[in-house]
Design a protein around this motif. Structure first.
Motif, mmCIF file in Angstrom:
data_model
loop_
_atom_site.group_PDB
_atom_site.id
_atom_site.type_symbol
_atom_site.label_atom_id
_atom_site.label_comp_id
_atom_site.label_asym_id
_atom_site.label_seq_id
_atom_site.Cartn_x
_atom_site.Cartn_y
_atom_site.Cartn_z
ATOM 1 N N ILE A 123 46.442 -12.316 20.933
ATOM 2 C CA ILE A 123 46.783 -13.549 20.237
ATOM 3 C C ILE A 123 47.172 -14.547 21.330
ATOM 4 O O ILE A 123 48.146 -14.326 22.062
ATOM 5 C CB ILE A 123 47.960 -13.345 19.251
ATOM 6 N N VAL A 124 46.413 -15.606 21.436
ATOM 7 C CA VAL A 124 46.592 -16.558 22.532
ATOM 8 C C VAL A 124 47.359 -17.775 22.034
ATOM 9 O O VAL A 124 47.020 -18.368 21.008
ATOM 10 C CB VAL A 124 45.222 -16.986 23.105
ATOM 11 N N ASP A 125 48.400 -18.134 22.770
ATOM 12 C CA ASP A 125 49.127 -19.372 22.525
ATOM 13 C C ASP A 125 48.258 -20.484 23.105
ATOM 14 O O ASP A 125 48.100 -20.591 24.333
ATOM 15 C CB ASP A 125 50.489 -19.312 23.219
ATOM 16 N N LEU A 126 47.676 -21.318 22.251
ATOM 17 C CA LEU A 126 46.721 -22.321 22.710
ATOM 18 C C LEU A 126 47.373 -23.415 23.554
ATOM 19 O O LEU A 126 46.729 -23.969 24.444
ATOM 20 C CB LEU A 126 45.994 -22.935 21.514
ATOM 21 N N GLU A 127 48.651 -23.694 23.285
ATOM 22 C CA GLU A 127 49.334 -24.711 24.086
ATOM 23 C C GLU A 127 49.573 -24.222 25.511
ATOM 24 O O GLU A 127 49.438 -24.978 26.465
ATOM 25 C CB GLU A 127 50.663 -25.095 23.441
ATOM 26 N N GLN A 128 49.941 -22.969 25.641
ATOM 27 C CA GLN A 128 50.243 -22.401 26.962
ATOM 28 C C GLN A 128 48.988 -21.828 27.634
ATOM 29 O O GLN A 128 48.967 -21.648 28.843
ATOM 30 C CB GLN A 128 51.276 -21.278 26.824
ATOM 31 N N LYS A 130 48.026 -18.791 27.234
ATOM 32 C CA LYS A 130 48.343 -17.423 27.634
ATOM 33 C C LYS A 130 48.333 -16.510 26.414
ATOM 34 O O LYS A 130 48.575 -16.948 25.282
ATOM 35 C CB LYS A 130 49.741 -17.359 28.255
ATOM 36 N N THR A 131 48.094 -15.242 26.702
ATOM 37 C CA THR A 131 48.187 -14.243 25.637
ATOM 38 C C THR A 131 49.650 -14.082 25.263
ATOM 39 O O THR A 131 50.486 -13.760 26.115
ATOM 40 C CB THR A 131 47.596 -12.893 26.096
ATOM 41 N N ASP A 132 49.943 -14.342 24.021
ATOM 42 C CA ASP A 132 51.313 -14.300 23.513
ATOM 43 C C ASP A 132 51.691 -12.884 23.084
ATOM 44 O O ASP A 132 52.788 -12.411 23.344
ATOM 45 C CB ASP A 132 51.397 -15.279 22.332
ATOM 46 N N ARG A 133 50.760 -12.218 22.430
ATOM 47 C CA ARG A 133 50.977 -10.862 21.924
ATOM 48 C C ARG A 133 49.614 -10.296 21.517
ATOM 49 O O ARG A 133 48.615 -10.995 21.562
ATOM 50 C CB ARG A 133 51.947 -10.853 20.750
ATOM 51 N N GLU A 135 47.513 -8.175 18.414
ATOM 52 C CA GLU A 135 47.470 -7.701 17.029
ATOM 53 C C GLU A 135 46.675 -6.401 17.044
ATOM 54 O O GLU A 135 45.617 -6.324 17.671
ATOM 55 C CB GLU A 135 46.768 -8.734 16.141
#
Length: 171
Positions: A123-128, A130-133, A135
């Motif tokens: 799960i990618v944080d589009l603002e950062q 980076k991979t956030d976590r 699933e």
């Protein structure tokens, strides 16, 4: 429940609000009569509206090749049919191999044979950026190793109480 069962019958709680009653040497009509007495007793002994559905699987000459687990599956299928017919019903499993029974068998075999696989989907944080976590996604492999999509097996697993086994395996 014990008061309505005969002394020779075996009553067991199999989990949550599910019970099994082994009624020995009974015809389908006798088993239905016991089930209907249980339904009436539960309805009359509770001040709260309680839904009661009963699935019955007969262990007779036609079922001699079934094991205990398969009898429980047959009872589960009858229970599902009873619930679909409207609460307060008792249904005897007819012995017909439904699509649900086939899927239940396939799911149980996949669990036993460790043919459930888990994928981690990032799960990618589009603002950062980076991979956030991650699933976790479960897939089932058929006996030939082909991937079976979750939409084909998870609804049956949920309906017949196999989802908890899948969750434990995934964890």
């Amino acid at each position: 429940l014990r008061q309505e069962a005969r002394e020779s019958d075996l009553l067991a709680r199999i989990g949550g609000d599910e019970f099994a009653l082994l009624v020995s040497e009974a015809s389908p009509e006798e088993a239905l009569a016991v089930a209907n007495r249980l339904i009436d007793t539960i309805r009359s002994d509770t001040s709260v509206t309680t839904g009661v559905s009963i699935g019955i699987a007969m262990f007779d000459q036609s079922a001699r090749d079934l094991n205990g687990r398969e009898l429980l599956i047959a009872a589960d299928i009858a229970l599902f049919e009873a619930k679909e017919a409207g609460r307060g019903q008792a249904v005897v499993y007819t012995g017909k191999r439904s699509e649900s029974l086939t899927w239940i068998e396939r799911i149980r075999e996949a669990i036993d044979d460790r043919r459930l696989i888990v994928y981690a989907q990032p799960i990618v944080d589009l603002e950062q950026g980076k991979t956030d976590r991650d699933e976790l996604l479960v897939r089932m492999l058929d006996s030939d190793g082909n991937v079976i999509a979750p939409g084909q097996f998870l609804p049956t697993a949920e309906r017949f109480g196999l989802i908890e086994e899948i969750d434990r395996l995934v964890l």
